[in-house]
Design a protein around this motif. Structure first.
Motif, PDB file in Angstrom:
ATOM      1  N   SER A  82     -53.163  -4.372-115.915  1.00  0.00           N
ATOM      2  CA  SER A  82     -52.012  -4.465-114.862  1.00  0.00           C
ATOM      3  C   SER A  82     -52.639  -4.220-113.584  1.00  0.00           C
ATOM      4  CB  SER A  82     -50.844  -3.345-115.356  1.00  0.00           C
ATOM      5  OG  SER A  82     -49.957  -3.303-113.997  1.00  0.00           O
ATOM      6  N   ALA A  83     -52.229  -4.755-112.365  1.00  0.00           N
ATOM      7  CA  ALA A  83     -52.410  -4.908-111.269  1.00  0.00           C
ATOM      8  C   ALA A  83     -51.582  -3.786-110.542  1.00  0.00           C
ATOM      9  CB  ALA A  83     -52.489  -5.946-110.434  1.00  0.00           C
ATOM     10  N   SER A  84     -50.783  -3.044-110.989  1.00  0.00           N
ATOM     11  CA  SER A  84     -49.755  -2.404-110.527  1.00  0.00           C
ATOM     12  C   SER A  84     -50.211  -0.754-109.969  1.00  0.00           C
ATOM     13  CB  SER A  84     -48.447  -1.866-111.402  1.00  0.00           C
ATOM     14  OG  SER A  84     -48.035  -0.720-110.917  1.00  0.00           O
ATOM     15  N   PRO A  85     -50.231  -0.851-108.623  1.00  0.00           N
ATOM     16  CA  PRO A  85     -50.929   0.722-108.199  1.00  0.00           C
ATOM     17  C   PRO A  85     -50.032   1.855-108.785  1.00  0.00           C
ATOM     18  CG  PRO A  85     -49.596  -0.546-106.351  1.00  0.00           C
ATOM     19  CD  PRO A  85     -49.858  -1.437-107.579  1.00  0.00           C
ATOM     20  N   ARG A  86     -48.838   1.399-108.891  1.00  0.00           N
ATOM     21  CA  ARG A  86     -47.934   2.678-109.572  1.00  0.00           C
ATOM     22  C   ARG A  86     -48.723   3.124-110.918  1.00  0.00           C
ATOM     23  NH1 ARG A  86     -45.364  -0.627-106.717  1.00  0.00           N
ATOM     24  NH2 ARG A  86     -44.922  -2.164-108.354  1.00  0.00           N
ATOM     25  N   ARG A  87     -48.903   2.175-111.874  1.00  0.00           N
ATOM     26  CA  ARG A  87     -49.253   2.615-113.059  1.00  0.00           C
ATOM     27  C   ARG A  87     -50.723   3.236-113.278  1.00  0.00           C
ATOM     28  NH1 ARG A  87     -47.120  -3.009-114.984  1.00  0.00           N
ATOM     29  NH2 ARG A  87     -44.841  -2.546-115.837  1.00  0.00           N
ATOM     30  N   LEU A  88     -51.402   2.678-112.177  1.00  0.00           N
ATOM     31  CA  LEU A  88     -52.899   3.095-112.107  1.00  0.00           C
ATOM     32  C   LEU A  88     -52.593   4.706-111.597  1.00  0.00           C
ATOM     33  CD1 LEU A  88     -55.854   2.965-111.849  1.00  0.00           C
ATOM     34  CD2 LEU A  88     -55.853   2.101-109.555  1.00  0.00           C
ATOM     35  N   ALA A  89     -51.957   4.962-110.545  1.00  0.00           N
ATOM     36  CA  ALA A  89     -51.704   6.226-109.922  1.00  0.00           C
ATOM     37  C   ALA A  89     -51.088   7.217-111.031  1.00  0.00           C
ATOM     38  CB  ALA A  89     -50.901   6.302-108.809  1.00  0.00           C
ATOM     39  N   LYS A 144     -38.299  -8.978-110.597  1.00  0.00           N
ATOM     40  CA  LYS A 144     -38.689  -8.720-109.430  1.00  0.00           C
ATOM     41  C   LYS A 144     -37.838  -9.792-108.607  1.00  0.00           C
ATOM     42  CE  LYS A 144     -43.343  -6.954-110.825  1.00  0.00           C
ATOM     43  NZ  LYS A 144     -44.817  -7.342-110.426  1.00  0.00           N
ATOM     44  N   PRO A 145     -37.295  -9.465-107.359  1.00  0.00           N
ATOM     45  CA  PRO A 145     -36.690 -10.287-106.490  1.00  0.00           C
ATOM     46  C   PRO A 145     -37.653 -11.461-105.879  1.00  0.00           C
ATOM     47  CG  PRO A 145     -36.843  -8.268-105.510  1.00  0.00           C
ATOM     48  CD  PRO A 145     -37.308  -7.927-106.838  1.00  0.00           C
ATOM     49  N   ALA A 146     -36.805 -12.652-105.911  1.00  0.00           N
ATOM     50  CA  ALA A 146     -37.802 -13.879-105.305  1.00  0.00           C
ATOM     51  C   ALA A 146     -38.031 -13.567-103.713  1.00  0.00           C
ATOM     52  CB  ALA A 146     -37.127 -14.925-105.697  1.00  0.00           C
ATOM     53  N   ASP A 147     -36.689 -13.052-103.145  1.00  0.00           N
ATOM     54  CA  ASP A 147     -36.647 -12.798-101.687  1.00  0.00           C
ATOM     55  C   ASP A 147     -36.107 -11.901-101.178  1.00  0.00           C
ATOM     56  OD1 ASP A 147     -34.261 -13.671-101.754  1.00  0.00           O
ATOM     57  OD2 ASP A 147     -35.083 -15.996-101.684  1.00  0.00           O
ATOM     58  N   LEU A 178     -39.741  -5.614-102.882  1.00  0.00           N
ATOM     59  CA  LEU A 178     -40.108  -7.241-103.459  1.00  0.00           C
ATOM     60  C   LEU A 178     -40.871  -7.125-104.569  1.00  0.00           C
ATOM     61  CD1 LEU A 178     -40.002  -8.874 -99.926  1.00  0.00           C
ATOM     62  CD2 LEU A 178     -38.158  -8.832-101.555  1.00  0.00           C
ATOM     63  N   ASP A 179     -41.720  -6.114-104.638  1.00  0.00           N
ATOM     64  CA  ASP A 179     -42.598  -6.133-106.087  1.00  0.00           C
ATOM     65  C   ASP A 179     -42.220  -5.447-107.271  1.00  0.00           C
ATOM     66  OD1 ASP A 179     -43.106  -3.809-104.773  1.00  0.00           O
ATOM     67  OD2 ASP A 179     -45.357  -3.722-105.433  1.00  0.00           O
ATOM     68  N   LYS A 180     -40.725  -4.955-107.220  1.00  0.00           N
ATOM     69  CA  LYS A 180     -40.550  -4.111-108.204  1.00  0.00           C
ATOM     70  C   LYS A 180     -39.199  -4.750-108.791  1.00  0.00           C
ATOM     71  CE  LYS A 180     -41.592   0.152-105.543  1.00  0.00           C
ATOM     72  NZ  LYS A 180     -42.123  -0.728-104.364  1.00  0.00           N
ATOM     73  N   ALA A 181     -39.259  -4.461-110.102  1.00  0.00           N
ATOM     74  CA  ALA A 181     -38.103  -5.033-111.020  1.00  0.00           C
ATOM     75  C   ALA A 181     -36.834  -4.324-110.581  1.00  0.00           C
ATOM     76  CB  ALA A 181     -38.412  -4.555-112.591  1.00  0.00           C
ATOM     77  N   GLY A 182     -35.964  -5.032-110.484  1.00  0.00           N
ATOM     78  CA  GLY A 182     -34.560  -4.603-110.043  1.00  0.00           C
ATOM     79  C   GLY A 182     -34.531  -4.216-108.573  1.00  0.00           C
ATOM     80  N   ALA A 183     -35.576  -4.516-108.035  1.00  0.00           N
ATOM     81  CA  ALA A 183     -35.706  -4.425-106.291  1.00  0.00           C
ATOM     82  C   ALA A 183     -35.688  -2.904-105.909  1.00  0.00           C
ATOM     83  CB  ALA A 183     -34.426  -5.190-105.906  1.00  0.00           C
ATOM     84  N   TYR A 184     -36.092  -1.851-106.910  1.00  0.00           N
ATOM     85  CA  TYR A 184     -36.319  -0.557-106.322  1.00  0.00           C
ATOM     86  C   TYR A 184     -37.428  -0.044-107.459  1.00  0.00           C
ATOM     87  CZ  TYR A 184     -33.972   1.616-110.306  1.00  0.00           C
ATOM     88  OH  TYR A 184     -33.725   2.141-111.777  1.00  0.00           O
TER      89      TYR A 184
END
Length: 201
Positions: free
Chosen positions: A7-14, A81-84, A143-149
């Motif tokens: 995964s490239a998610s910085p949150r999972r790495l943290a 993840k929201p498109a915009d 913008l890079d989160k499921a559900g926009a948050y």
């Protein structure tokens, strides 16, 4: 303990670093699938397994490979993840004042064995004003989160109540991952540490 994080998610790495797990990041070359809310658990599980297997096929599984997929479910829909920014505002308005579920599929592969499961957390938002939704979306964070948050940082102000694993909402249920790693045979010796060190030479 060391793992390969698919995964490239910085949150999972943290999260992994927070509990003393060193991770070599290898983003998965895998096309995530969508689906209906009725299939939500299967979608999260399928995507986590697909990412895990794709990375294991590329780098091997001599070192544990960990993958995850997090989705938000409300009513009959899966919110990805929201498109915009417009879609992000619509998602947050829909979640405002209501309860929803966050599901994270987790897959672990090590020395030819694989374990996978889905962790579910219930989350309730407080009622949100249109102005604060606009201000939050303007930060670009949704913008890079499921559900926009997310639930860490300023996003915590959106959440009124949570039932279940907090880290699951961030993107990786650490307690369950720890148990899965133990069950699959990781952390009982220095073997994985030695193998990862060897790959870095």
């Amino acid at each position: 303990m060391e793992v390969v994080l698919a995964s490239a998610s910085p949150r999972r790495l943290a999260l992994l670093e927070q509990v003393g797990i060193a991770a070599r990041v290898v983003p998965a070359d895998f096309a995530e699938e969508a689906g209906s809310a009725a299939e939500a658990r299967l979608v999260a599980l399928h995507n986590a397994q697909g990412k895990c297997r794709a990375v294991a096929a590329a780098v091997g599984d001599a070192v544990p490979v960990v993958a995850a997929d997090t989705i938000v479910v409300i009513d009959e829909d899966i919110l990805g993840k929201p498109a915009d920014a417009c879609e992000a505002k619509a998602m947050l308005a829909r979640l405002s004042g209501r309860s929803h579920q966050v599901m994270t599929g987790v897959a672990v592969r090590y020395q030819g064995r694989e374990l996978s499961e889905v962790c579910v957390t219930d989350v309730k938002f407080r009622p949100l004003e249109a102005e604060e939704i606009d201000a939050y979306v303007a930060t670009g964070e949704p913008l890079d989160k499921a559900g926009a948050y997310g639930i860490q940082g300023r996003e915590a102000l959106l959440v009124e109540q949570i039932r279940g694993c907090y880290n699951n909402v961030v993107g990786l249920p650490l307690s369950r991952l720890h148990m899965m790693l133990q069950e699959i045979g990781v952390g009982r010796s220095g073997e994985a540490r030695q193998k990862l060190a060897g790959k870095g030479k």
